[in-house]
Scaffold this motif. Sequence first.
Motif, PDB file in Angstrom:
ATOM      1  N   ASP A 270       0.845  -1.183   0.000  1.00 24.22           N
ATOM      2  CA  ASP A 270       0.000   0.000   0.000  1.00 24.22           C
ATOM      3  C   ASP A 270       0.878   1.230   0.000  1.00 24.22           C
ATOM      4  N   GLN A 272      -0.144   4.399  -0.072  1.00 18.62           N
ATOM      5  CA  GLN A 272      -0.871   5.609   0.279  1.00 18.62           C
ATOM      6  C   GLN A 272       0.048   6.586   1.004  1.00 18.62           C
ATOM      7  N   GLY A 273       0.094   7.812   0.492  1.00 16.90           N
ATOM      8  CA  GLY A 273       0.958   8.821   1.088  1.00 16.90           C
ATOM      9  C   GLY A 273       2.407   8.719   0.680  1.00 16.90           C
ATOM     10  N   ARG A 274       2.741   7.752  -0.181  1.00 17.38           N
ATOM     11  CA  ARG A 274       4.126   7.575  -0.615  1.00 17.38           C
ATOM     12  C   ARG A 274       4.220   7.471  -2.130  1.00 17.38           C
ATOM     13  N   THR A 275       3.368   8.181  -2.812  1.00 13.88           N
ATOM     14  CA  THR A 275       3.377   8.218  -4.261  1.00 13.88           C
ATOM     15  C   THR A 275       4.079   9.489  -4.717  1.00 13.88           C
ATOM     16  N   SER A 278       3.791  13.127  -3.131  1.00 18.09           N
ATOM     17  CA  SER A 278       3.398  13.113  -1.721  1.00 18.09           C
ATOM     18  C   SER A 278       4.446  13.818  -0.876  1.00 18.09           C
TER      19      SER A 278
END
Length: 294
Positions: A270, A272-275, A278
Amino acid sequence: MRTHRHHHPRPHLRRPATLVGGAAALVAALLSTGCDAPAPTAAAEGAGAAFSAVRFAVDAHGGIQVSGASRTAVEPAGTHMVSAGRAHPFARPAGKLLVVLRHWPQARTERASRAGARAPGLLPPEEVQAETGFLVDTAQWVRADLDGHPLQWLRRDTIRIDTSNASPGDLARLTLSAPHGGRSGQPTPPPSGPACAGLDQRSNRSVVLPAVEAGAPVTDVLASLRTQCLKVQYASHSGGARPGTVRQILLPLTGQPLAVAVVPPPDGIDAQGRTPGSTVRVDLRRPATIVVAR
């Protein structure tokens, strides 16, 4: 650049008896004797001799080998214990190039062998690691290669190599060589330009994750990280991208001493928040790591 190969069944590396008390004596012996390298000629030892090449090899047990025609231009800068990914603040005199090699202490790898562990990383991660530094006397631009793949051009700078993820039988090789064919080099400015001069490198700071795909050129990723005034170190790992390109980037997150933000994220994780794009908080006391595919 291609490193010199010898037809030995296995590289013979000297292992330090102790990395704290005996590191200086070990490194001095390595520099004086070298390994499988031709002895410098009288002309090469004279004043003003041009820098040719120096090779640093680190095995999974923390053994370090220094060789090459210009090994007399290298002097030890000491070995220091570091924890939780912290980087030791080695002093770098003006005009010198600083090489820092991060590895596991020999005592730790010996315990791993007795325990039957396949790799040092299987032991508890809270144990300290070691950083061994070398000062290289070269006023001209030199190219740094990791495991035979080019990284960047250096002069009056610092380069860090993390070998703590090595498995038994692995051998990380850093080669510094002078430019050939009259090339002036492709220098990447160190993270000490005007935009970074006023930043407190001891505090935490928000950074934006760059858009990086596996297989990106090392020079492009290095420039991107230094634009955000991040300190950088290198590591190498098999697979994941074309050899010599970026496999992934590891950014140390605040409040998570053993965790990192991964760019690009591995499959099935996952992100999320590390793309790309970000914003994350990083601990500037720990360097970002560019992992280069072998």
